[in-house]
Write a protein that holds these residues in place. Structure first.
Motif, PDB file in Angstrom:
ATOM      1  N   THR A 149       0.911  -1.134  -0.087  1.00  0.00           N
ATOM      2  CA  THR A 149       0.010  -0.013  -0.135  1.00  0.00           C
ATOM      3  C   THR A 149       0.721   1.437   0.038  1.00  0.00           C
ATOM      4  OG1 THR A 149      -0.142  -0.066   2.403  1.00  0.00           O
ATOM      5  CG2 THR A 149      -1.929  -1.130   1.028  1.00  0.00           C
ATOM      6  N   PHE A 150       2.183   1.232   0.183  1.00  0.00           N
ATOM      7  CA  PHE A 150       3.063   2.440   0.153  1.00  0.00           C
ATOM      8  C   PHE A 150       3.359   2.524  -1.538  1.00  0.00           C
ATOM      9  CE2 PHE A 150       3.449   0.933   4.433  1.00  0.00           C
ATOM     10  CZ  PHE A 150       3.194   2.099   5.140  1.00  0.00           C
ATOM     11  N   PHE A 151       3.104   1.801  -2.465  1.00  0.00           N
ATOM     12  CA  PHE A 151       3.624   2.116  -3.640  1.00  0.00           C
ATOM     13  C   PHE A 151       2.221   2.069  -4.527  1.00  0.00           C
ATOM     14  CE2 PHE A 151       6.837  -0.517  -1.731  1.00  0.00           C
ATOM     15  CZ  PHE A 151       7.851   0.084  -1.751  1.00  0.00           C
ATOM     16  N   GLN A 152       2.208   3.324  -5.378  1.00  0.00           N
ATOM     17  CA  GLN A 152       1.140   3.475  -6.562  1.00  0.00           C
ATOM     18  C   GLN A 152       1.020   2.611  -7.445  1.00  0.00           C
ATOM     19  OE1 GLN A 152      -1.187   5.713  -5.891  1.00  0.00           O
ATOM     20  NE2 GLN A 152      -0.571   6.488  -4.085  1.00  0.00           N
ATOM     21  N   VAL A 153       1.958   1.869  -7.608  1.00  0.00           N
ATOM     22  CA  VAL A 153       1.814   0.906  -8.778  1.00  0.00           C
ATOM     23  C   VAL A 153       0.868  -0.169  -8.463  1.00  0.00           C
ATOM     24  CG1 VAL A 153       3.850  -0.509  -8.182  1.00  0.00           C
ATOM     25  CG2 VAL A 153       3.391  -0.526 -10.439  1.00  0.00           C
ATOM     26  N   PHE A 154       0.595  -0.508  -7.385  1.00  0.00           N
ATOM     27  CA  PHE A 154      -0.355  -1.449  -6.883  1.00  0.00           C
ATOM     28  C   PHE A 154      -1.729  -1.101  -6.740  1.00  0.00           C
ATOM     29  CE2 PHE A 154       3.702  -2.996  -5.281  1.00  0.00           C
ATOM     30  CZ  PHE A 154       3.730  -4.195  -5.846  1.00  0.00           C
ATOM     31  N   ASN A 155      -1.907   0.485  -6.849  1.00  0.00           N
ATOM     32  CA  ASN A 155      -3.141   1.118  -6.702  1.00  0.00           C
ATOM     33  C   ASN A 155      -3.986   1.073  -8.012  1.00  0.00           C
ATOM     34  OD1 ASN A 155      -5.196   2.651  -5.711  1.00  0.00           O
ATOM     35  ND2 ASN A 155      -4.473   4.415  -5.311  1.00  0.00           N
ATOM     36  N   VAL A 156      -4.515  -0.050  -8.380  1.00  0.00           N
ATOM     37  CA  VAL A 156      -5.196  -0.209  -9.658  1.00  0.00           C
ATOM     38  C   VAL A 156      -6.661   0.167  -9.523  1.00  0.00           C
ATOM     39  CG1 VAL A 156      -6.008  -1.809 -11.436  1.00  0.00           C
ATOM     40  CG2 VAL A 156      -3.745  -2.236 -10.389  1.00  0.00           C
ATOM     41  N   PRO A 157      -7.027   1.309 -10.377  1.00  0.00           N
ATOM     42  CA  PRO A 157      -8.595   1.785 -10.218  1.00  0.00           C
ATOM     43  C   PRO A 157      -9.468   0.694 -10.380  1.00  0.00           C
ATOM     44  CG  PRO A 157      -7.371   2.646 -12.213  1.00  0.00           C
ATOM     45  CD  PRO A 157      -6.394   1.887 -11.326  1.00  0.00           C
ATOM     46  N   VAL A 158     -10.299   0.353  -9.670  1.00  0.00           N
ATOM     47  CA  VAL A 158     -11.116  -0.744  -9.758  1.00  0.00           C
ATOM     48  C   VAL A 158     -12.460  -0.105  -8.952  1.00  0.00           C
ATOM     49  CG1 VAL A 158      -9.867  -2.739 -10.125  1.00  0.00           C
ATOM     50  CG2 VAL A 158     -10.575  -2.017  -7.678  1.00  0.00           C
ATOM     51  N   PHE A 159     -13.612  -0.766  -9.490  1.00  0.00           N
ATOM     52  CA  PHE A 159     -14.980  -0.589  -8.633  1.00  0.00           C
ATOM     53  C   PHE A 159     -14.992  -1.501  -7.523  1.00  0.00           C
ATOM     54  CE2 PHE A 159     -19.534  -0.330  -8.632  1.00  0.00           C
ATOM     55  CZ  PHE A 159     -19.950   0.849  -8.074  1.00  0.00           C
ATOM     56  N   TRP A 160     -14.772  -1.054  -6.452  1.00  0.00           N
ATOM     57  CA  TRP A 160     -14.508  -1.885  -5.080  1.00  0.00           C
ATOM     58  C   TRP A 160     -16.144  -2.556  -4.775  1.00  0.00           C
ATOM     59  CZ3 TRP A 160     -17.639  -0.787  -0.783  1.00  0.00           C
ATOM     60  CH2 TRP A 160     -18.076   0.405  -0.629  1.00  0.00           C
ATOM     61  N   PRO A 161     -17.382  -1.861  -5.076  1.00  0.00           N
ATOM     62  CA  PRO A 161     -18.679  -2.815  -4.530  1.00  0.00           C
ATOM     63  C   PRO A 161     -18.459  -4.196  -5.193  1.00  0.00           C
ATOM     64  CG  PRO A 161     -19.048  -0.565  -4.960  1.00  0.00           C
ATOM     65  CD  PRO A 161     -17.979  -0.842  -5.408  1.00  0.00           C
ATOM     66  N   ILE A 162     -18.086  -4.267  -6.633  1.00  0.00           N
ATOM     67  CA  ILE A 162     -18.048  -5.382  -7.232  1.00  0.00           C
ATOM     68  C   ILE A 162     -17.248  -6.367  -6.541  1.00  0.00           C
ATOM     69  CG2 ILE A 162     -17.763  -6.389  -9.620  1.00  0.00           C
ATOM     70  CD1 ILE A 162     -18.533  -4.052 -10.880  1.00  0.00           C
ATOM     71  N   LEU A 163     -16.141  -6.031  -6.165  1.00  0.00           N
ATOM     72  CA  LEU A 163     -15.062  -7.026  -5.523  1.00  0.00           C
ATOM     73  C   LEU A 163     -15.785  -7.502  -4.236  1.00  0.00           C
ATOM     74  CD1 LEU A 163     -11.724  -5.048  -6.265  1.00  0.00           C
ATOM     75  CD2 LEU A 163     -12.676  -6.998  -7.450  1.00  0.00           C
ATOM     76  N   VAL A 164     -16.193  -6.588  -3.614  1.00  0.00           N
ATOM     77  CA  VAL A 164     -16.961  -6.911  -2.106  1.00  0.00           C
ATOM     78  C   VAL A 164     -18.074  -8.157  -2.508  1.00  0.00           C
ATOM     79  CG1 VAL A 164     -18.257  -6.240  -0.159  1.00  0.00           C
ATOM     80  CG2 VAL A 164     -16.348  -4.928  -1.077  1.00  0.00           C
ATOM     81  N   MET A 165     -18.752  -7.737  -3.390  1.00  0.00           N
ATOM     82  CA  MET A 165     -20.069  -8.721  -3.593  1.00  0.00           C
ATOM     83  C   MET A 165     -19.510  -9.993  -4.140  1.00  0.00           C
ATOM     84  SD  MET A 165     -22.739  -7.337  -2.610  1.00  0.00           S
ATOM     85  CE  MET A 165     -23.884  -8.480  -3.130  1.00  0.00           C
ATOM     86  N   TYR A 166     -18.376  -9.947  -5.117  1.00  0.00           N
ATOM     87  CA  TYR A 166     -17.867 -11.212  -5.664  1.00  0.00           C
ATOM     88  C   TYR A 166     -17.120 -12.045  -4.442  1.00  0.00           C
ATOM     89  CZ  TYR A 166     -15.186 -14.374  -8.629  1.00  0.00           C
ATOM     90  OH  TYR A 166     -14.631 -15.601  -8.964  1.00  0.00           O
ATOM     91  N   PHE A 167     -16.469 -11.306  -3.462  1.00  0.00           N
ATOM     92  CA  PHE A 167     -15.708 -11.931  -2.447  1.00  0.00           C
ATOM     93  C   PHE A 167     -16.971 -12.808  -1.461  1.00  0.00           C
ATOM     94  CE2 PHE A 167     -14.091 -12.047   1.919  1.00  0.00           C
ATOM     95  CZ  PHE A 167     -12.948 -12.917   1.799  1.00  0.00           C
TER      96      PHE A 167
END
Length: 241
Positions: free
Chosen positions: A181-199
């Motif tokens: 979380t200290f590197f912006q290269v891992f900060n991929v823009p995604v729509f997080w509600p879809i990830l929560v529902m899928y999980f």
């Protein structure tokens, strides 16, 4: 600081003239004359043995340092092994800190999702017996089931992933995710509600399958200690006052 050279390499002018005359009279070949001239113009210097062995010494020093660090790390892991409650309290605090950082920074959702999937796989391996009864159901001796008779030997539940390895993998993966979380290269823009529902959907499906597996083969993924079976004689006796 002057260094001493071997006496064989010091050729005074008189000796050089004598050698030249001998070479001319005896008709020596040119290589022999070249050797005399080379010894006169470039005297041999003493070689330092430590300079040749310096890379080997450095490699041995690095290996000793790494070995001592690994031994110290393993020593503290062994000391922390019996303290199950404190270990899991530390890991839980670490996970909560990671989630708070994700919520405050509003990013790195893909890292959080990958960490959740990895923890779910570890949890399933923790609940699964070491020997799957689906493949060894006919072999009673090798099955993971607990005894149900008085004269049967007590066998604790053998996990596919032991508790300490489960804790160690969860802690190590959480630290790696926290570091990402200290590197912006891992900060991929995604729509997080879809990830929560899928999980949540994936968690419900996998846990439902695991519970059906436990009910089908009649085992519990926990061992609460050696059970004490009561016979009919002991159960029929009235309690002592």
């Amino acid at each position: 600081m002057f260094t001493s050279t071997p006496s064989a390499t010091r050729i005074p002018p008189v000796c050089l003239s004598v050698c030249l005359s001998v070479c001319v009279r005896t008709r020596l070949l040119a290589p022999q004359l070249h050797i005399f001239l080379e010894l006169w113009t470039h005297p041999a210097q003493p070689r330092d043995v430590l300079e040749a062995n310096e890379p080997i010494a450095q490699a041995g020093l690095i290996q000793r340092i790494s070995t001592s660090i690994s031994r110290l790390y393993q020593h503290y892991l062994d000391k922390w092994t019996p303290h199950t409650a404190s270990r899991w309290a530390f890991t839980l605090a670490l996970i909560i800190g990671f989630m708070v950082r994700i919520m405050l920074r509003q990013g790195w959702y893909i890292v959080c999702y990958a960490l959740g999937i990895y923890h779910l796989n570890l949890f399933l391996a923790f609940l699964t017996p070491k020997i799957d009864p689906a493949f060894s159901h006919d072999d009673v001796d090798d099955g993971p089931g607990l005894p149900t008779k008085v004269n049967e030997e007590f066998r604790p539940f053998m996990r596919r992933l032991p508790e300490f390895k489960f804790w160690y993998s969860v802690t190590k993966s959480t630290l790696v995710a926290f570091f990402c979380t200290f590197f912006q290269v891992f900060n991929v823009p995604v729509f997080w509600p879809i990830l929560v529902m899928y999980f949540i959907t994936l968690f419900c499906i996998t846990m439902k399958r695991q519970i059906k597996h436990m009910i089908k083969y009649k085992y519990l993924p926990f061992s609460l200690g050696k059970p004490r079976y009561q016979t009919q004689e002991n159960s029929s006796k009235p309690p002592a006052h």
